[in-house]
Design an enzyme around this catalytic site. Structure first.
Site, PDB file in Angstrom:
ATOM      1  N   ARG A  23      49.904  56.298  56.482  1.00  0.00           N
ATOM      2  CA  ARG A  23      48.750  56.442  55.575  1.00  0.00           C
ATOM      3  C   ARG A  23      47.849  55.206  55.603  1.00  0.00           C
ATOM      4  O   ARG A  23      47.269  54.837  54.584  1.00  0.00           O
ATOM      5  CB  ARG A  23      49.221  56.744  54.155  1.00  0.00           C
ATOM      6  CG  ARG A  23      50.060  58.012  54.044  1.00  0.00           C
ATOM      7  CD  ARG A  23      49.264  59.296  54.213  1.00  0.00           C
ATOM      8  NE  ARG A  23      48.401  59.565  53.086  1.00  0.00           N
ATOM      9  CZ  ARG A  23      48.760  60.301  52.034  1.00  0.00           C
ATOM     10  NH1 ARG A  23      49.924  60.872  52.003  1.00  0.00           N
ATOM     11  NH2 ARG A  23      47.925  60.488  51.051  1.00  0.00           N
ATOM     12  N   ARG A  27      42.835  55.278  50.587  1.00  0.00           N
ATOM     13  CA  ARG A  27      42.133  54.780  49.411  1.00  0.00           C
ATOM     14  C   ARG A  27      42.296  53.303  49.120  1.00  0.00           C
ATOM     15  O   ARG A  27      41.493  52.734  48.393  1.00  0.00           O
ATOM     16  CB  ARG A  27      42.571  55.585  48.179  1.00  0.00           C
ATOM     17  CG  ARG A  27      41.962  56.969  48.150  1.00  0.00           C
ATOM     18  CD  ARG A  27      42.679  57.832  47.151  1.00  0.00           C
ATOM     19  NE  ARG A  27      44.091  57.913  47.504  1.00  0.00           N
ATOM     20  CZ  ARG A  27      44.931  58.810  47.009  1.00  0.00           C
ATOM     21  NH1 ARG A  27      44.528  59.668  46.109  1.00  0.00           N
ATOM     22  NH2 ARG A  27      46.181  58.839  47.389  1.00  0.00           N
ATOM     23  N   ARG A  36      34.400  58.034  51.710  1.00  0.00           N
ATOM     24  CA  ARG A  36      34.914  59.171  50.948  1.00  0.00           C
ATOM     25  C   ARG A  36      33.994  59.546  49.781  1.00  0.00           C
ATOM     26  O   ARG A  36      33.959  60.708  49.369  1.00  0.00           O
ATOM     27  CB  ARG A  36      36.309  58.793  50.459  1.00  0.00           C
ATOM     28  CG  ARG A  36      36.933  59.696  49.451  1.00  0.00           C
ATOM     29  CD  ARG A  36      37.450  60.987  50.065  1.00  0.00           C
ATOM     30  NE  ARG A  36      38.436  61.541  49.168  1.00  0.00           N
ATOM     31  CZ  ARG A  36      38.112  62.208  48.053  1.00  0.00           C
ATOM     32  NH1 ARG A  36      36.853  62.415  47.759  1.00  0.00           N
ATOM     33  NH2 ARG A  36      39.066  62.649  47.274  1.00  0.00           N
ATOM     34  N   ASP A  72      45.197  65.848  57.609  1.00  0.00           N
ATOM     35  CA  ASP A  72      46.268  66.039  56.631  1.00  0.00           C
ATOM     36  C   ASP A  72      47.248  67.073  57.154  1.00  0.00           C
ATOM     37  O   ASP A  72      46.855  67.981  57.900  1.00  0.00           O
ATOM     38  CB  ASP A  72      45.708  66.483  55.271  1.00  0.00           C
ATOM     39  CG  ASP A  72      46.739  66.274  54.170  1.00  0.00           C
ATOM     40  OD1 ASP A  72      46.780  65.159  53.617  1.00  0.00           O
ATOM     41  OD2 ASP A  72      47.519  67.200  53.884  1.00  0.00           O
ATOM     42  N   TYR A 147      55.060  73.225  50.270  1.00  0.00           N
ATOM     43  CA  TYR A 147      53.710  73.273  49.677  1.00  0.00           C
ATOM     44  C   TYR A 147      53.217  74.711  49.525  1.00  0.00           C
ATOM     45  O   TYR A 147      52.578  75.056  48.538  1.00  0.00           O
ATOM     46  CB  TYR A 147      52.727  72.449  50.513  1.00  0.00           C
ATOM     47  CG  TYR A 147      52.924  70.961  50.306  1.00  0.00           C
ATOM     48  CD1 TYR A 147      52.414  70.329  49.178  1.00  0.00           C
ATOM     49  CD2 TYR A 147      53.657  70.203  51.206  1.00  0.00           C
ATOM     50  CE1 TYR A 147      52.618  68.967  48.958  1.00  0.00           C
ATOM     51  CE2 TYR A 147      53.866  68.842  51.008  1.00  0.00           C
ATOM     52  CZ  TYR A 147      53.346  68.237  49.878  1.00  0.00           C
ATOM     53  OH  TYR A 147      53.555  66.896  49.659  1.00  0.00           O
TER      54      TYR A 147
END
Ligand code: CP3
Length: 339
Positions: A23, A27, A36, A72, A147
């Site tokens: 990752r 962010r 973003r 993703d 998921y």
């Protein structure tokens, strides 16, 4: 081209231990936040020029030895025909879950070049820019299935385990379809120019070993076997998988990803003749610089016996990590491992 990462994957001698961070585009980087802002995460994922920009950020700013495609694990699940949203602060959300045969039957095996052309375009563009190897990736079938069944992230995985224990035919039918989708998707990434492929099994660690062996491992093995002809190094990361290491080693992967809950030396003894990737606690990046360096030195020492070692975190970098701390870690790994 700096191919230290690829050499380590293949267990060849390297001048120093290569490092990248799971990752690593995200962010915690103000530069990511800037790209973003004003768009959704999915819009970003579907705009190749912007994906290229954020993929390059950690390589350029922090000096990582590998880049990982910005995307993703749930992108191919959406391409199978399920609506996907990312809710601000809550993560992924599938309004329509997969809990019955009719919904499973409606899922398609997408043509990756047609329905996820933006990913392949990102890979092609990145290969023109990058001076370090590009890692492509997908979620492992069990993790992706959680998921789709839960509709998002979960703590107890009630619906997943309920299906696993009460309707195994449906459960394996879903895993089967995800496996076919994932294999085609990773082959397309390889065809577009990815130089290594990682399978993320983020939720493997919630399974008892016998269930992992029956429900997760066979599909991972099949994907890896089908990717072998590409000749690319394959990394398998089962998060929280210290109790599953012998199984992971039997997956056929060239590199075994390790979370931080196990000493890397102990893990190396258990996976045998394989390269390993890991395994600093992501929050250990908060240590003061001098203690972070000692921690890294100890990890490098413990990993001496590995057939190949790629330094990484034991899971994704946390969004509140100061980027300077990641930089300290990258420099320390390069300096302390130099041979
Ligand atoms: O830099 C990189 O590693 C490449 C990009 C990447 C992302 N997700 C971008 C992302 C990769 C490799 C992933 C993998 C992924 N996605 C996993 C496996 C790794 C792991 O963490 O276990 C999983 C489980 C997902 C699913 C997912 N995506 C969740 C649960 C979330 C929400 C939680 C969170 O961290 O926000 C995401 C969103 C996501 N994926 C973000 C990024 C940069 C944050 C999106 C934002 O900008 O708001």
């Amino acid at each position: 081209m700096n191919d230290t990462f690829l050499k380590a994957c293949r267990g060849e001698p390297t001048d120093y231990t290569p490092i990248w961070m799971m990752r690593q585009a995200g962010r915690y980087l103000p530069e990511y936040q800037k790209v973003r802002s004003g768009r959704t995460f999915l819009e970003l994922c579907k705009t190749p020029e912007l994906c290229v920009e954020v993929t390059l950020q950690p390589v350029d700013i922090l000096g990582m030895d590998a880049a990982i495609l910005f995307s993703d694990i749930l992108i191919p699940m959406e391409a199978m025909g399920l609506e996907l949203e990312f809710l601000e602060g809550r993560g992924p959300f599938f309004p329509q879950t997969v809990r019955d045969r009719a919904t499973l039957d409606r899922l398609i095996i997408p043509d990756p070049d047609e329905s996820m052309g933006f990913v392949m375009e990102t890979v092609r563009l990145l290969r023109k820019e990058l001076k370090v190897p590009l890692i492509g990736f997908a979620g492992a079938p069990f993790t992706c299935a959680t998921y789709l069944i839960e509709g998002g992230s979960s703590k107890v995985f009630w619906e997943t385990k309920k299906m696993m224990f009460t309707d195994p035919d449906l459960f394996h039918g879903l895993l089967e379809k995800i496996t076919r989708c994932t294999t085609a998707y990773l082959l397309a990434q390889a065809g577009a120019g990815a130089q290594a492929l990682q399978l993320f099994d983020s939720w493997a660690g919630i399974l008892a070993p016998s269930d992992f062996e029956a429900c997760a491992l066979p599909y991972v093995k099949r994907i890896i076997a089908d990717l072998k002809p590409t000749g690319l190094p394959i990394i398998y990361f089962a998060n929280n998988g210290a109790t599953l290491l012998e199984y992971s080693a039997a997956s056929g992967a060239d590199v075994i990803g390790l979370d931080w809950r196990i000493n890397i030396g102990d893990a190396i003894r258990r996976v045998g003749d394989k390269a390993v990737q890991g395994n600093l606690d992501p929050l250990a990046l908060l240590l003061p610089a001098d203690r972070l360096r000692v921690r890294i030195k100890n990890l490098l020492d413990d990993a001496q016996a590995a057939k190949g070692h790629i330094f990484n975190l034991g899971h994704g970098i946390h969004q509140f990590t100061p980027p300077e701390q990641a930089r300290i870690a990258v420099d320390a790994v390069h300096e302390l491992s130099r041979r």
